[in-house]
Write a protein that holds these residues in place. Structure first.
Motif, mmCIF file in Angstrom:
data_model
loop_
_atom_site.group_PDB
_atom_site.id
_atom_site.type_symbol
_atom_site.label_atom_id
_atom_site.label_comp_id
_atom_site.label_asym_id
_atom_site.label_seq_id
_atom_site.Cartn_x
_atom_site.Cartn_y
_atom_site.Cartn_z
ATOM 1 N N MET A 418 0.817 -1.210 0.000
ATOM 2 C CA MET A 418 0.000 0.000 0.000
ATOM 3 C C MET A 418 0.855 1.267 0.000
ATOM 4 O O MET A 418 0.378 2.340 -0.388
ATOM 5 N N THR A 419 2.113 1.145 0.419
ATOM 6 C CA THR A 419 2.981 2.318 0.512
ATOM 7 C C THR A 419 3.133 3.013 -0.837
ATOM 8 O O THR A 419 3.231 4.240 -0.906
ATOM 9 N N PHE A 420 3.154 2.247 -1.920
ATOM 10 C CA PHE A 420 3.316 2.849 -3.242
ATOM 11 C C PHE A 420 2.096 3.706 -3.602
ATOM 12 O O PHE A 420 2.221 4.755 -4.235
ATOM 13 N N ILE A 421 0.918 3.255 -3.169
ATOM 14 C CA ILE A 421 -0.286 4.067 -3.371
ATOM 15 C C ILE A 421 -0.213 5.330 -2.517
ATOM 16 O O ILE A 421 -0.534 6.431 -2.974
ATOM 17 N N TYR A 422 0.249 5.166 -1.258
ATOM 18 C CA TYR A 422 0.392 6.316 -0.370
ATOM 19 C C TYR A 422 1.346 7.353 -0.952
ATOM 20 O O TYR A 422 1.075 8.557 -0.927
ATOM 21 N N LEU A 423 2.478 6.875 -1.480
ATOM 22 C CA LEU A 423 3.458 7.787 -2.069
ATOM 23 C C LEU A 423 2.862 8.505 -3.275
ATOM 24 O O LEU A 423 3.156 9.681 -3.516
ATOM 25 N N GLY A 424 2.031 7.798 -4.024
ATOM 26 C CA GLY A 424 1.371 8.426 -5.171
ATOM 27 C C GLY A 424 0.455 9.556 -4.737
ATOM 28 O O GLY A 424 0.438 10.635 -5.352
ATOM 29 N N ILE A 425 -0.299 9.328 -3.662
ATOM 30 C CA ILE A 425 -1.193 10.372 -3.130
ATOM 31 C C ILE A 425 -0.385 11.591 -2.693
ATOM 32 O O ILE A 425 -0.729 12.739 -3.014
ATOM 33 N N CYS A 426 0.695 11.341 -1.964
ATOM 34 C CA CYS A 426 1.551 12.434 -1.494
ATOM 35 C C CYS A 426 2.185 13.179 -2.668
ATOM 36 O O CYS A 426 2.291 14.415 -2.654
ATOM 37 N N ALA A 427 2.600 12.426 -3.686
ATOM 38 C CA ALA A 427 3.231 13.040 -4.860
ATOM 39 C C ALA A 427 2.265 13.974 -5.585
ATOM 40 O O ALA A 427 2.659 15.043 -6.053
ATOM 41 N N VAL A 428 0.999 13.584 -5.662
ATOM 42 C CA VAL A 428 -0.002 14.434 -6.324
ATOM 43 C C VAL A 428 -0.118 15.777 -5.607
ATOM 44 O O VAL A 428 -0.118 16.846 -6.230
ATOM 45 N N VAL A 429 -0.193 15.743 -4.271
ATOM 46 C CA VAL A 429 -0.302 16.982 -3.489
ATOM 47 C C VAL A 429 0.939 17.845 -3.679
ATOM 48 O O VAL A 429 0.847 19.070 -3.870
ATOM 49 N N ILE A 430 2.111 17.225 -3.653
ATOM 50 C CA ILE A 430 3.363 17.974 -3.802
ATOM 51 C C ILE A 430 3.456 18.603 -5.196
ATOM 52 O O ILE A 430 3.881 19.749 -5.347
ATOM 53 N N LEU A 431 3.039 17.855 -6.227
ATOM 54 C CA LEU A 431 3.077 18.386 -7.595
ATOM 55 C C LEU A 431 2.103 19.558 -7.767
ATOM 56 O O LEU A 431 2.419 20.545 -8.439
ATOM 57 N N ILE A 432 0.924 19.442 -7.153
ATOM 58 C CA ILE A 432 -0.033 20.552 -7.205
ATOM 59 C C ILE A 432 0.566 21.781 -6.525
ATOM 60 O O ILE A 432 0.443 22.908 -7.019
ATOM 61 N N ALA A 433 1.234 21.560 -5.399
ATOM 62 C CA ALA A 433 1.879 22.662 -4.682
ATOM 63 C C ALA A 433 2.945 23.326 -5.540
ATOM 64 O O ALA A 433 3.006 24.564 -5.633
ATOM 65 N N LEU A 434 3.779 22.516 -6.173
ATOM 66 C CA LEU A 434 4.844 23.069 -7.009
ATOM 67 C C LEU A 434 4.267 23.841 -8.192
ATOM 68 O O LEU A 434 4.803 24.884 -8.590
ATOM 69 N N LYS A 435 3.159 23.340 -8.762
ATOM 70 C CA LYS A 435 2.501 24.041 -9.862
ATOM 71 C C LYS A 435 1.981 25.393 -9.392
ATOM 72 O O LYS A 435 2.167 26.422 -10.064
ATOM 73 N N TYR A 436 1.326 25.407 -8.239
ATOM 74 C CA TYR A 436 0.793 26.661 -7.688
ATOM 75 C C TYR A 436 1.920 27.646 -7.401
ATOM 76 O O TYR A 436 1.837 28.824 -7.745
ATOM 77 N N LEU A 437 2.984 27.161 -6.788
ATOM 78 C CA LEU A 437 4.110 28.019 -6.427
ATOM 79 C C LEU A 437 4.818 28.552 -7.678
ATOM 80 O O LEU A 437 5.317 29.680 -7.678
ATOM 81 N N SER A 438 4.852 27.746 -8.735
ATOM 82 C CA SER A 438 5.462 28.193 -9.988
ATOM 83 C C SER A 438 4.639 29.332 -10.607
ATOM 84 O O SER A 438 5.164 30.318 -11.106
ATOM 85 N N ASN A 439 3.304 29.168 -10.567
ATOM 86 C CA ASN A 439 2.421 30.207 -11.104
ATOM 87 C C ASN A 439 2.509 31.496 -10.298
ATOM 88 O O ASN A 439 2.336 32.582 -10.824
ATOM 89 N N LYS A 440 2.795 31.328 -8.983
ATOM 90 C CA LYS A 440 2.941 32.494 -8.108
ATOM 91 C C LYS A 440 4.333 33.128 -8.238
ATOM 92 O O LYS A 440 4.625 34.126 -7.607
ATOM 93 N N LYS A 441 5.188 32.437 -9.037
ATOM 94 C CA LYS A 441 6.566 32.890 -9.233
ATOM 95 C C LYS A 441 7.336 32.982 -7.913
ATOM 96 O O LYS A 441 8.032 33.961 -7.613
ATOM 97 N N ILE A 442 7.158 31.915 -7.073
ATOM 98 C CA ILE A 442 7.930 31.808 -5.822
ATOM 99 C C ILE A 442 9.331 31.357 -6.205
ATOM 100 O O ILE A 442 9.520 30.287 -6.774
ATOM 101 N N ALA A 443 10.332 32.144 -5.880
ATOM 102 C CA ALA A 443 11.711 31.826 -6.299
ATOM 103 C C ALA A 443 12.265 30.653 -5.517
ATOM 104 O O ALA A 443 11.897 30.445 -4.371
#
Length: 443
Positions: A418-443
């Motif tokens: 199940m850990t691989f599924i858990y990591l996938g869930i966490c990765a989705v949240v982190i990728l969304i965060a990075l996308k948001y931060l990129s759009n906000k132009k956070i250096a």
């Protein structure tokens, strides 16, 4: 933005670590650990010690970073200053949307489990979820309106749970059957590495030590007291856990614990003190779990605020507002409340339909957390190489051992498919965060 008041002393900082870590995991994960080790008490103790390497040396490494700043945010601050703003933001989003709410949902559920035992109610998923939600609401209300009351409650519940664990551990050694330790090894015939899967529930049992960094800016003389708390707390927890785990295992027996599941603690105290005594101890256990719930709540209320003051969260101006004379950012706390409520519903669904056998949603963030912690440990090494950390022990040896300890926990966690599924869930949240931060132009 108002200046945060320093409300908490050294004892509260230590109590927060000990009180969050000890309280729920050790009481309802002992059976899971024995299932993974196939009834082996010795292997159970071994994984406790192995996991502690990552925790103790991890806290020592984080303590080095804690001496460098008093800015709010804890691990977000450390990542922001020593790794980069986008990574810090992603780390923060992971904590806000996965780490804190999943742990709060499960700990509140456990309050429901033991309350049903205490009152003799049928432990239906609905009843446990409702009781847990009420318990979370109570802790939320205490911390929302009073820092001093929240800190006092944390101290009180920590003292209560230390007494409880001490009594059960001593009773186990006094009235238990020590030979069961070697006899139980006959049961342990699982795969060579399968027993390392116990590192996942043990990692949950140890988890929470890093939460104290979320109130670092509110701890008196933080640069001195927080590192002391980060050193004393995890070592104390290791000793308490091993004594308790062995004591209750030889008192009740591994096979019986695995058969009873979360109810094994009730059987242990009934054996020792009878039905009336068991009721009293269940009250102590409920207070113990409430202490864990309170500590996580205390830390979570500030996390959206910690991101907002850095422009890393939507509606940052509103969420970063801190009313003069208050210590809890109100909008941040309300966001934390809503997210936790959603996870309480998710946990209810997972438990009702047994979607995660021999586990729960609290294990979703464990492996991902240790991957992120490793990044911070490398920061300590980087500071040492720059000459900003004195001594090879603090700047090199401790973070290296912390990294190795974290890798062991990660490898152990990967034994659970199940850990691989858990990591996938966490990765989705982190990728969304990075996308948001990129759009906000956070250096």
């Amino acid at each position: 933005m108002a200046k945060e008041k320093e409300e908490y002393g050294l004892f509260t900082a230590i109590a927060m670590i000990v009180g969050i870590v000890i309280g729920s995991g050790i009481f309802f994960k002992s059976d899971n650990i024995l299932v993974y080790t196939n009834g082996s008490i010795i292997k159970g103790v071994a994984v406790f010690v192995i996991a502690a390497i990552g925790i103790i040396f991890g806290s020592l490494a984080i303590a080095v970073l804690a001496t460098k700043t008093t800015k709010p945010g804890g691990v977000i601050t450390y990542a922001d200053e020593y790794v980069g703003r986008k990574i810090a933001g992603a780390f923060g989003w992971f904590q806000v949307f996965i780490y804190y709410p999943s742990l709060l949902a499960v700990v509140s559920w456990i309050v429901g489990v033991y309350m049903c035992m205490l009152m003799g109610w049928e432990a239906t998923p609905e009843r446990m979820a409702i009781i847990g939600a009420i318990a979370f609401l109570g802790c939320y209300t205490i911390n929302y309106f009073s820092a001093l009351l929240g800190g006092f409650f944390q101290n009180f519940t920590t003292i209560s749970k230390v007494i409880l664990i001490g009594v059960l551990a001593i009773a186990g050694f006094k009235y238990g059957y020590p030979k069961i330790i070697t006899n139980a090894e006959i049961l342990a015939a699982g795969g060579a590495l399968a027993w390392l899967g116990a590192l996942a529930p043990i990692a949950f049992s140890y988890d929470g030590w890093v939460v104290s960094t979320s109130i670092s800016h509110e701890i008196k003389n933080s640069k001195k007291n927080l590192p002391i708390a980060l050193i004393i707390g995890p070592i104390f927890v290791l000793v308490a856990y091993v004594l308790y785990f062995v004591g209750i295992s030889i008192l009740v027996g591994p096979e019986r614990i695995m058969e009873l599941g979360d109810a094994h603690v009730n059987e242990a105290v009934t054996m020792l003190f009878g039905t009336a005594g068991a009721k009293i101890f269940l009250i102590f256990i409920i207070f113990s779990v409430l202490g864990t719930l309170n500590g996580f709540t205390l830390g979570f209320l500030r996390m959206p605020y910690s991101l907002a003051i850095r422009g890393m969260f939507p509606m940052a101006e509103k969420i970063s507002y801190l009313e003069e004379g208050h210590h809890v950012p109100k909008f941040s706390a309300k966001i934390a409340f809503v997210i936790t409520a959603v996870f309480i519903v998710i946990n209810y669904i997972a438990q009702k339909y047994n979607l995660i056998p021999n586990s729960d949603i609290s294990e979703i963030p464990i492996v991902a957390s240790y991957i992120l912690y490793i990044i911070l440990y490398f920061c300590v090494i980087k500071l040492y190489r720059k000459g900003e950390v004195d001594g090879a022990m603090k700047g090199l040896i401790i973070p290296i051992i912390a990294i190795l300890g974290s890798l062991i926990i990660i490898v152990g966690g990967l034994q659970n498919p199940m850990t691989f599924i858990y990591l996938g869930i966490c990765a989705v949240v982190i990728l969304i965060a990075l996308k948001y931060l990129s759009n906000k132009k956070i250096a």
